[in-house]
Design a protein around this motif. Structure first.
Motif, PDB file in Angstrom:
ATOM      1  N   MET A   1       0.849  -1.156  -0.267  1.00  0.00           N
ATOM      2  CA  MET A   1      -0.018  -0.025   0.018  1.00  0.00           C
ATOM      3  C   MET A   1       0.961   1.123   0.105  1.00  0.00           C
ATOM      4  O   MET A   1       1.959   1.444   0.703  1.00  0.00           O
ATOM      5  N   SER A   2       0.599   2.429  -0.796  1.00  0.00           N
ATOM      6  CA  SER A   2       1.279   3.249  -0.728  1.00  0.00           C
ATOM      7  C   SER A   2       1.207   4.248   0.162  1.00  0.00           C
ATOM      8  O   SER A   2       0.171   4.199   1.014  1.00  0.00           O
ATOM      9  N   GLU A   3       2.422   5.150   0.644  1.00  0.00           N
ATOM     10  CA  GLU A   3       2.388   6.059   1.515  1.00  0.00           C
ATOM     11  C   GLU A   3       0.827   7.049   1.486  1.00  0.00           C
ATOM     12  O   GLU A   3       0.325   7.295   2.784  1.00  0.00           O
ATOM     13  N   LYS A   4       0.529   7.363   0.330  1.00  0.00           N
ATOM     14  CA  LYS A   4      -0.654   8.419   0.078  1.00  0.00           C
ATOM     15  C   LYS A   4      -1.700   7.680   0.790  1.00  0.00           C
ATOM     16  O   LYS A   4      -2.646   8.152   1.316  1.00  0.00           O
ATOM     17  N   GLN A   5      -1.915   6.148   0.344  1.00  0.00           N
ATOM     18  CA  GLN A   5      -3.270   5.339   0.887  1.00  0.00           C
ATOM     19  C   GLN A   5      -3.202   5.379   2.241  1.00  0.00           C
ATOM     20  O   GLN A   5      -4.181   5.578   2.652  1.00  0.00           O
ATOM     21  N   GLU A   7      -1.588   7.455   4.372  1.00  0.00           N
ATOM     22  CA  GLU A   7      -2.067   8.924   4.926  1.00  0.00           C
ATOM     23  C   GLU A   7      -3.590   8.930   4.920  1.00  0.00           C
ATOM     24  O   GLU A   7      -4.310   9.624   5.669  1.00  0.00           O
ATOM     25  N   PHE A   8      -4.209   8.561   3.786  1.00  0.00           N
ATOM     26  CA  PHE A   8      -5.718   8.759   3.629  1.00  0.00           C
ATOM     27  C   PHE A   8      -6.530   7.949   4.698  1.00  0.00           C
ATOM     28  O   PHE A   8      -7.368   8.509   5.245  1.00  0.00           O
ATOM     29  N   LEU A   9      -6.223   6.810   4.915  1.00  0.00           N
ATOM     30  CA  LEU A   9      -6.617   6.170   6.024  1.00  0.00           C
ATOM     31  C   LEU A   9      -6.696   6.541   7.294  1.00  0.00           C
ATOM     32  O   LEU A   9      -7.656   6.541   7.707  1.00  0.00           O
ATOM     33  N   VAL A  10      -5.381   6.907   7.650  1.00  0.00           N
ATOM     34  CA  VAL A  10      -5.390   7.817   8.750  1.00  0.00           C
ATOM     35  C   VAL A  10      -6.281   8.871   8.918  1.00  0.00           C
ATOM     36  O   VAL A  10      -7.078   9.309   9.921  1.00  0.00           O
ATOM     37  N   SER A  11      -6.312   9.855   7.802  1.00  0.00           N
ATOM     38  CA  SER A  11      -7.110  10.984   7.775  1.00  0.00           C
ATOM     39  C   SER A  11      -8.672  10.755   7.849  1.00  0.00           C
ATOM     40  O   SER A  11      -9.357  11.739   8.441  1.00  0.00           O
ATOM     41  N   ILE A  12      -9.056   9.453   7.712  1.00  0.00           N
ATOM     42  CA  ILE A  12     -10.651   9.103   7.773  1.00  0.00           C
ATOM     43  C   ILE A  12     -10.690   8.260   9.082  1.00  0.00           C
ATOM     44  O   ILE A  12     -11.649   7.329   9.174  1.00  0.00           O
ATOM     45  N   GLY A  13      -9.700   7.938   9.999  1.00  0.00           N
ATOM     46  CA  GLY A  13      -9.921   7.315  11.124  1.00  0.00           C
ATOM     47  C   GLY A  13      -9.822   5.780  11.230  1.00  0.00           C
ATOM     48  O   GLY A  13     -10.079   5.201  11.953  1.00  0.00           O
ATOM     49  N   ILE A  14      -9.058   5.305  10.212  1.00  0.00           N
ATOM     50  CA  ILE A  14      -8.677   3.894   9.816  1.00  0.00           C
ATOM     51  C   ILE A  14      -7.278   3.537  10.233  1.00  0.00           C
ATOM     52  O   ILE A  14      -6.187   4.405   9.641  1.00  0.00           O
ATOM     53  N   ASP A  15      -6.954   2.540  11.062  1.00  0.00           N
ATOM     54  CA  ASP A  15      -5.565   2.416  11.166  1.00  0.00           C
ATOM     55  C   ASP A  15      -4.824   1.416  10.196  1.00  0.00           C
ATOM     56  O   ASP A  15      -5.280   0.367   9.781  1.00  0.00           O
ATOM     57  N   PRO A  16      -3.948   1.949   9.291  1.00  0.00           N
ATOM     58  CA  PRO A  16      -3.325   1.202   8.232  1.00  0.00           C
ATOM     59  C   PRO A  16      -2.738  -0.135   8.587  1.00  0.00           C
ATOM     60  O   PRO A  16      -2.239  -0.756   7.807  1.00  0.00           O
ATOM     61  N   ASN A  17      -2.426  -0.338  10.001  1.00  0.00           N
ATOM     62  CA  ASN A  17      -2.004  -1.518  10.480  1.00  0.00           C
ATOM     63  C   ASN A  17      -2.930  -2.591  10.768  1.00  0.00           C
ATOM     64  O   ASN A  17      -2.379  -3.552  11.339  1.00  0.00           O
ATOM     65  N   ASP A  18      -4.383  -2.281  10.721  1.00  0.00           N
ATOM     66  CA  ASP A  18      -5.296  -3.327  10.835  1.00  0.00           C
ATOM     67  C   ASP A  18      -5.131  -4.325   9.952  1.00  0.00           C
ATOM     68  O   ASP A  18      -4.525  -4.146   8.819  1.00  0.00           O
ATOM     69  N   GLU A  19      -5.962  -5.426  10.120  1.00  0.00           N
ATOM     70  CA  GLU A  19      -6.001  -6.574   9.005  1.00  0.00           C
ATOM     71  C   GLU A  19      -6.543  -6.088   7.959  1.00  0.00           C
ATOM     72  O   GLU A  19      -7.455  -5.291   8.013  1.00  0.00           O
TER      73      GLU A  19
END
Length: 59
Positions: A1-5, A7-19
């Motif tokens: 997953m790209s850094e931009k993706q 960052e987007f996840l974090v901005s909408i309240g989703i942890d990119p380290n989730d399953e």
């Protein structure tokens, strides 16, 4: 997953380290509730959601 993706996840309240299945559910919900116009066309955030879902689908 790209850094931009990520960052987007974090901005909408989703942890990119989730399953990935958890991310997929949350991104799908966000896309449906926030990112489609009256004709169900995705806005800019919707396109990012779709790219994340595509990434997950290919994993």
């Amino acid at each position: 997953m790209s850094e931009k993706q990520k960052e987007f996840l974090v901005s909408i309240g989703i942890d990119p380290n989730d399953e990935l299945d958890v991310i997929e559910d949350k991104v799908g919900d966000y896309l449906t509730l926030n990112c489609l116009d009256e004709n169900y066309n995705p806005n800019e955030e919707g396109l990012m959601c779709e790219s994340i879902l595509d990434y997950i689908g290919q994993s």
